[in-house]
Design a protein around this motif. Sequence first.
Motif, PDB file in Angstrom:
ATOM      1  N   GLN A  21       0.834  -1.197   0.000  1.00 26.77           N
ATOM      2  CA  GLN A  21       0.000   0.000   0.000  1.00 26.77           C
ATOM      3  C   GLN A  21       0.874   1.255   0.000  1.00 26.77           C
ATOM      4  O   GLN A  21       1.857   1.341   0.735  1.00 26.77           O
ATOM      5  N   TYR A  22       0.521   2.198  -0.842  1.00 27.00           N
ATOM      6  CA  TYR A  22       1.220   3.488  -0.863  1.00 27.00           C
ATOM      7  C   TYR A  22       0.778   4.261   0.376  1.00 27.00           C
ATOM      8  O   TYR A  22      -0.412   4.528   0.550  1.00 27.00           O
ATOM      9  N   PRO A  23       1.703   4.623   1.281  1.00 27.53           N
ATOM     10  CA  PRO A  23       1.304   5.282   2.530  1.00 27.53           C
ATOM     11  C   PRO A  23       0.508   6.560   2.268  1.00 27.53           C
ATOM     12  O   PRO A  23       0.897   7.387   1.433  1.00 27.53           O
ATOM     13  N   MET A  24      -0.593   6.722   2.985  1.00 30.69           N
ATOM     14  CA  MET A  24      -1.444   7.882   2.767  1.00 30.69           C
ATOM     15  C   MET A  24      -0.775   9.172   3.206  1.00 30.69           C
ATOM     16  O   MET A  24      -1.169  10.257   2.796  1.00 30.69           O
ATOM     17  N   GLY A  25       0.247   9.071   4.050  1.00 30.23           N
ATOM     18  CA  GLY A  25       0.898  10.270   4.546  1.00 30.23           C
ATOM     19  C   GLY A  25       1.943  10.864   3.625  1.00 30.23           C
ATOM     20  O   GLY A  25       2.532  11.893   3.939  1.00 30.23           O
ATOM     21  N   VAL A  26       2.195  10.237   2.486  1.00 30.93           N
ATOM     22  CA  VAL A  26       3.184  10.764   1.543  1.00 30.93           C
ATOM     23  C   VAL A  26       2.652  12.066   0.930  1.00 30.93           C
ATOM     24  O   VAL A  26       1.510  12.110   0.465  1.00 30.93           O
ATOM     25  N   THR A  27       3.474  13.102   0.941  1.00 28.77           N
ATOM     26  CA  THR A  27       3.013  14.396   0.429  1.00 28.77           C
ATOM     27  C   THR A  27       4.025  14.997  -0.551  1.00 28.77           C
ATOM     28  O   THR A  27       5.185  15.191  -0.206  1.00 28.77           O
ATOM     29  N   PRO A  28       3.602  15.313  -1.770  1.00 27.07           N
ATOM     30  CA  PRO A  28       4.486  16.002  -2.711  1.00 27.07           C
ATOM     31  C   PRO A  28       4.679  17.458  -2.282  1.00 27.07           C
ATOM     32  O   PRO A  28       3.860  18.012  -1.544  1.00 27.07           O
ATOM     33  N   THR A  29       5.760  18.063  -2.729  1.00 28.64           N
ATOM     34  CA  THR A  29       5.974  19.482  -2.474  1.00 28.64           C
ATOM     35  C   THR A  29       4.985  20.297  -3.304  1.00 28.64           C
ATOM     36  O   THR A  29       4.264  19.753  -4.146  1.00 28.64           O
ATOM     37  N   LEU A  30       4.970  21.619  -3.079  1.00 31.66           N
ATOM     38  CA  LEU A  30       4.055  22.473  -3.824  1.00 31.66           C
ATOM     39  C   LEU A  30       4.307  22.376  -5.325  1.00 31.66           C
ATOM     40  O   LEU A  30       3.368  22.196  -6.110  1.00 31.66           O
TER      41      LEU A  30
END
Length: 549
Positions: A477-486
Motif C-alpha cells: 500500500q502506498y502510505p497515505m501520509g506521503v506528500t508532494p511538495t508544492l
Amino acid sequence: MNRQSNSKWAAVVLSMAMLTAAACTQGDSKTAEQPKTDGKGQPADAPKAAASGKPQLPLVTKPTELSFFVQLDSKVSATKKSYAELSIFPYLEKETGIKINFVHPPSGMEKEQFNLMVASGELPDMISNNWIQYPGGPAKAVGDGVIIKLNDLVDKYAPNFKKFLNDNPDIKKDVLMDDGTIYAIPLVRKERVQRYTSGLQIRQDWLDKVGMKVPDTMDDWYAVLKAFKEKDPGGTGKVIPFGNSNDLAVRNFMAAWGMAYGFYIVDGKVKYGPNEPDYKPFLTTIKKWYDEGLIDPDFASTDSKQFDAKITGNRIGAYSALLNGGMGRYLDLMKNDPNFKLAGVAPPLTKDGKRYNFQSAVLTGYDGSGVGISSKSKKTEEAIKWLDLGYTEWGHNIFNFGIEGESYNWMNGYPKYTDAVLKHPSLSPTNALSQYTIADLYGRFFNQDERKAEQLLIYPAQKEAGPNWAKGTPERQYPMGVTPTLDEGRKLASIMNEVNTYVDQMFLKFIMGNEPLTKFDDYAAKLKQMKVDEAVSIQQAAYDRYLKR
C-alpha cells in the motif's frame, strides 16, 4: 441537464450556502495579536492538556459562531437535514460557547460543490476533506490558499493534539508534510483492529446451497460466480453473481495480481497499477466475467438505492462494501429472513500464493481525512481550540460515544452504549449512533475508539470479516501520509487529472467491449504521452522523503 446548466445550478446552491456561512463568520472576529502568556511561554488562556475529565471551558469569552463545510453523511440525511440536529452539537455549544453552523453540499454534488467553493474563494472557517486526495496534495491545498498551515496555532492553542502527536510518532509521521507542516486536524485509527472497515462480501447461504466454499483464488471466484449464475440460489430468476453500486468494487480484484488501482509500492519502487503490464490480464479476466453475465451489466451506473434493492431482493451473490454501513446494515435489513447469511472474504490469492490488501488506512491508520482551517477564516484561534477538543478525553468520548446518560453510560470503566443505540426499533446500531454523534460520519477529526467498533459489530459475520480481510498484507500500500511538495503537487495535479479521467474511461470501455483489448498497447502509449512516468517519478521522490522523516 447538460454540464453547463448543472454547473450554473450548483453555483446558485453554493452561493446560498456560502451566504449562510458568511453570516456565521461576522461579528466575532479578532485581530491577530500576540497572546498573553503565563510566564512559562504558554498562552494564559490556552486550555490545559487534559489527562482526564473536562478541558478548561468555555473556550471563548463571548458566544462565537464557526462555519464548517462537511458532507452530510447518508446515515444522517435519512432522518435529519444537518449535523446541527445531532444531540452533541447543542450540548457542545452550551459547554464551549461556540456554535457550529454546518454547510452541507447537496447529495451527489459534493466534489463539484467543493471545487466551486474553492474557485469562488468564499470559504467557511473549517473544511472537512481528504487532503491527500486534493489535486496535487495538501501542500498545494495550502499553496492555493484553501487551508492554512496550523503549526503555530497548534503550539499555542491545541496542547492535546500536540501531546497526541508527540506520544504517537508513527502517526505523527503520517499526518505531517515532509517539512513538518500540520495542514489539518486528522481522523486517525490508532488500533489496527479498526482499520479493516471494508472488503469483499459474499452470500454464505448461497455458497451452502451450491455446495461450495468461500473463494480463495480467481479461479475459485470464477467457479463460484458461475455456480450462482447457473443455479440461481436466490430463486429470483434475476441473479447477479457479482454486483456493486459503482465500478470501484470490481477493481478490488486487481489485488490478485498484486496491484492497486492507483499508486502502490513493490520493493521500495512506486508503481501505477493501470500502467503495469499485469493490468491487461486483469482487464481480460473481468471482461470475461462481464461477457458471461457474472457481473451486473449496470455496474457502472447503479446507485446506492438500486444496489440496496438488489441485495434485499435476493439478487446479488457477492460484492464489496463497508463492514457496518454495508454488511451490518444488510444483516439488519434482512434479519427477518433466517436464510440470509453473509461472509467477509479475504483478498484473492496471487499466483504465488500471497494476499495483498490495498484498502486505505490499513497500513498507517490515516487515510488523509481531516479538518483544515481556511485561509479566509478570521477565527482561527477559536477554530483550533474547538478542533483540539477531539483530542481531550472529554471530547474524545463525546465524538465517539455521544452524551453520557443519553447514548452511553460508564459501566465498570467501559463506555457502554445504551439501548437507544444498540436496540433501536428501526435503525441499525451504527445508524442509531449517528443520531447522536459523528463517530462514524464524514467530518471526523479525532482518534476513533476501538470500544466503539467492539459494540457496533453485533453480528458474528461482522466480527469474522475483519480478521479475514486482515489476511491480506498492506505492505504494498502506498502510505497515505506521503506528500508532494508544492511544485511537485502542481505538476502531479496537471498530469493526473488528465490521466485519471482517461484511465477511468478506458476501464469501462475495455470491460464493456466498446474498445477491444487488442488496443491495450495504444492505451499504454497514450498514458506515456500523458507523462504518467513523470507522475510516478514525482511520487517516488515523495515516497523516498517520507521514509526519511
